[in-house]
Design an enzyme around this catalytic site. Structure first.
Site, PDB file in Angstrom:
ATOM      1  N   ARG A 149       0.857  -1.180   0.000  1.00 63.81           N
ATOM      2  CA  ARG A 149       0.000   0.000   0.000  1.00 63.81           C
ATOM      3  C   ARG A 149       0.898   1.236   0.000  1.00 63.81           C
ATOM      4  O   ARG A 149       2.050   1.179   0.458  1.00 63.81           O
ATOM      5  CB  ARG A 149      -0.880   0.034   1.251  1.00 63.81           C
ATOM      6  CG  ARG A 149      -1.876  -1.105   1.370  1.00 63.81           C
ATOM      7  CD  ARG A 149      -2.681  -0.987   2.665  1.00 63.81           C
ATOM      8  NE  ARG A 149      -3.690  -2.029   2.790  1.00 63.81           N
ATOM      9  CZ  ARG A 149      -3.509  -3.184   3.432  1.00 63.81           C
ATOM     10  NH1 ARG A 149      -2.349  -3.443   4.028  1.00 63.81           N
ATOM     11  NH2 ARG A 149      -4.485  -4.071   3.497  1.00 63.81           N
ATOM     12  N   LYS A 174      -2.379  -2.076   7.532  1.00 60.03           N
ATOM     13  CA  LYS A 174      -3.737  -1.650   7.885  1.00 60.03           C
ATOM     14  C   LYS A 174      -4.132  -2.289   9.208  1.00 60.03           C
ATOM     15  O   LYS A 174      -3.901  -3.473   9.430  1.00 60.03           O
ATOM     16  CB  LYS A 174      -4.709  -2.071   6.774  1.00 60.03           C
ATOM     17  CG  LYS A 174      -5.977  -1.252   6.731  1.00 60.03           C
ATOM     18  CD  LYS A 174      -6.716  -1.476   5.438  1.00 60.03           C
ATOM     19  CE  LYS A 174      -7.875  -0.521   5.314  1.00 60.03           C
ATOM     20  NZ  LYS A 174      -8.580  -0.693   4.026  1.00 60.03           N
ATOM     21  N   HIS A 240      -2.099   2.515  -6.172  1.00 60.37           N
ATOM     22  CA  HIS A 240      -2.976   1.368  -5.949  1.00 60.37           C
ATOM     23  C   HIS A 240      -3.126   0.531  -7.217  1.00 60.37           C
ATOM     24  O   HIS A 240      -3.407  -0.664  -7.160  1.00 60.37           O
ATOM     25  CB  HIS A 240      -4.336   1.835  -5.425  1.00 60.37           C
ATOM     26  CG  HIS A 240      -4.766   1.086  -4.200  1.00 60.37           C
ATOM     27  ND1 HIS A 240      -4.033   1.067  -3.029  1.00 60.37           N
ATOM     28  CD2 HIS A 240      -5.835   0.276  -3.965  1.00 60.37           C
ATOM     29  CE1 HIS A 240      -4.644   0.314  -2.132  1.00 60.37           C
ATOM     30  NE2 HIS A 240      -5.732  -0.183  -2.672  1.00 60.37           N
ATOM     31  N   ARG A 243      -0.497  -1.992  -7.078  1.00 60.50           N
ATOM     32  CA  ARG A 243      -0.874  -3.031  -6.092  1.00 60.50           C
ATOM     33  C   ARG A 243      -1.926  -3.964  -6.696  1.00 60.50           C
ATOM     34  O   ARG A 243      -1.843  -5.186  -6.562  1.00 60.50           O
ATOM     35  CB  ARG A 243      -1.394  -2.351  -4.823  1.00 60.50           C
ATOM     36  CG  ARG A 243      -1.873  -3.306  -3.725  1.00 60.50           C
ATOM     37  CD  ARG A 243      -2.129  -2.519  -2.449  1.00 60.50           C
ATOM     38  NE  ARG A 243      -3.110  -3.125  -1.557  1.00 60.50           N
ATOM     39  CZ  ARG A 243      -2.818  -4.013  -0.604  1.00 60.50           C
ATOM     40  NH1 ARG A 243      -1.579  -4.424  -0.442  1.00 60.50           N
ATOM     41  NH2 ARG A 243      -3.768  -4.480   0.187  1.00 60.50           N
ATOM     42  N   HIS A 266      -4.679  -8.654   3.546  1.00 60.87           N
ATOM     43  CA  HIS A 266      -6.136  -8.576   3.735  1.00 60.87           C
ATOM     44  C   HIS A 266      -6.530  -9.436   4.932  1.00 60.87           C
ATOM     45  O   HIS A 266      -6.178 -10.621   4.990  1.00 60.87           O
ATOM     46  CB  HIS A 266      -6.878  -9.098   2.496  1.00 60.87           C
ATOM     47  CG  HIS A 266      -6.821  -8.172   1.334  1.00 60.87           C
ATOM     48  ND1 HIS A 266      -7.045  -8.582   0.025  1.00 60.87           N
ATOM     49  CD2 HIS A 266      -6.566  -6.837   1.255  1.00 60.87           C
ATOM     50  CE1 HIS A 266      -6.943  -7.551  -0.786  1.00 60.87           C
ATOM     51  NE2 HIS A 266      -6.652  -6.484  -0.067  1.00 60.87           N
ATOM     52  N   TYR A 275     -10.349 -10.082  -6.897  1.00 60.89           N
ATOM     53  CA  TYR A 275      -9.387 -10.400  -7.953  1.00 60.89           C
ATOM     54  C   TYR A 275      -9.732 -11.681  -8.698  1.00 60.89           C
ATOM     55  O   TYR A 275      -9.283 -11.889  -9.815  1.00 60.89           O
ATOM     56  CB  TYR A 275      -7.964 -10.478  -7.380  1.00 60.89           C
ATOM     57  CG  TYR A 275      -7.520  -9.136  -6.840  1.00 60.89           C
ATOM     58  CD1 TYR A 275      -7.207  -8.093  -7.711  1.00 60.89           C
ATOM     59  CD2 TYR A 275      -7.464  -8.881  -5.478  1.00 60.89           C
ATOM     60  CE1 TYR A 275      -6.837  -6.847  -7.232  1.00 60.89           C
ATOM     61  CE2 TYR A 275      -7.092  -7.641  -4.990  1.00 60.89           C
ATOM     62  CZ  TYR A 275      -6.781  -6.626  -5.872  1.00 60.89           C
ATOM     63  OH  TYR A 275      -6.432  -5.389  -5.406  1.00 60.89           O
TER      64      TYR A 275
END
Length: 297
Positions: A149, A174, A240, A243, A266, A275
């Site tokens: 990120r 995150k 992004h 990414r 994630h 995806y």
């Protein structure tokens, strides 16, 4: 609202900064979101946070939706409210969380836009012609190599990268989660060239300006867009997108969604599953182009 309510907000903002160590933009958004909700409460004659009920939160969210505010923004506002009330619950300043069971309007899932492999390779094979471009190329290689990120890239310190072993450590992922990521050989080479010419400075940051100061997220965004335009990418290029391209290309080649989930950091596999839709889209496009009985004649 009463000054007691203001003081509770200030304590929460200090907590976000000092204990939760959330990213600057998240903290700024939460502060703005909560002050807006506080203003709404004042207009409803609510003086204390413990007076707020579920219906008040629902009315606020309904009003935001009616004013054309997007679902993603409303979801973030609800997340800010839930987090704030969890903080108040822990401090025993309220008895329950009125935002806990309020739902945001459904977000229409848009597939992330990705570059194809040839576009990425062409962009990353371009030769840098200045010390800043040597730095930029190392950043962009790292985005695509490790799926970072933007906030994770700018927070990287020299001590986070192990060049001999070929991995890096993300300390500020995150939700404050850490993870270890492999770094590809091309990215390692680009990093070594940059680190050999990197200006000394007070910061331990990997990516710095010529003055030795840690780069801001905005600087990285501008430099990537500039690099893309210089190297034949017509569309607006943002971090992004690299990414997303990393995730899509890796999933397409490996079919291992759990591995991609781990690499992206994630917490929920449903986030990574977007995806798989992207992968299907690619397969459908190949089918349409290649299958002799797919085209209308």
């Amino acid at each position: 609202m009463h000054t007691e309510a203001d003081e509770a907000l200030l304590r929460y903002f200090r907590y976000l900064f000092s204990e939760k160590r959330v990213a600057d933009h998240t903290s700024t958004n939460y502060q703005r979101d909560l002050k807006r909700f506080q203003s709404f409460c004042s207009g409803q004659g609510l003086m204390y946070w413990q007076q707020v009920k579920d219906r008040d939160v629902r009315n606020y969210i309904a009003g935001r939706h009616k004013n054309g505010i997007g679902s993603k923004t409303i979801q973030r506002e609800l997340a800010a409210l839930r987090s704030f009330y969890r903080f108040l619950l822990k401090a025993k300043q309220v008895e329950y969380n009125p935002a806990q069971h309020v739902q945001a309007p459904k977000v229409s899932k848009r597939l992330p836009h990705v570059l194809d492999v040839d576009q990425v390779v062409g962009m990353l094979n371009a030769t840098p012609d200045s010390i800043l471009e040597i730095r930029d190329l190392a950043m962009f290689e790292l985005f695509y190599s490790s799926g970072l990120r933007l906030s994770e890239l700018v927070m990287l310190d020299l001590s986070d990268i192990n060049l001999s072993e070929g991995f890096l450590r993300v300390r500020f992922g995150k939700g404050g989660k850490q993870r270890q990521l492999p770094v590809g050989s091309k990215a390692l080479d680009a990093l070594k060239v940059w680190l050999a010419s990197r200006p000394d400075g007070e910061w331990q940051a990997v990516f710095v300006s010529l003055k030795g100061l840690r780069l801001s997220q905005r600087s990285v965004q501008l430099r990537l867009d500039r690099w893309g335009k210089k190297n034949g990418i017509a569309e607006h290029l943002h971090p992004h997108m690299l990414r997303h391209s990393f995730a899509s290309h890796l999933l397409e080649a490996s079919k291992d969604i759990r591995a991609v989930q781990e690499l992206l950091g994630h917490s929920n596999i449903s986030t990574t599953q977007i995806y798989t839709h992207l992968d299907f889209q690619h397969l459908a496009a190949v089918y349409d182009q290649a299958h002799p009985r797919s085209r209308k004649g």
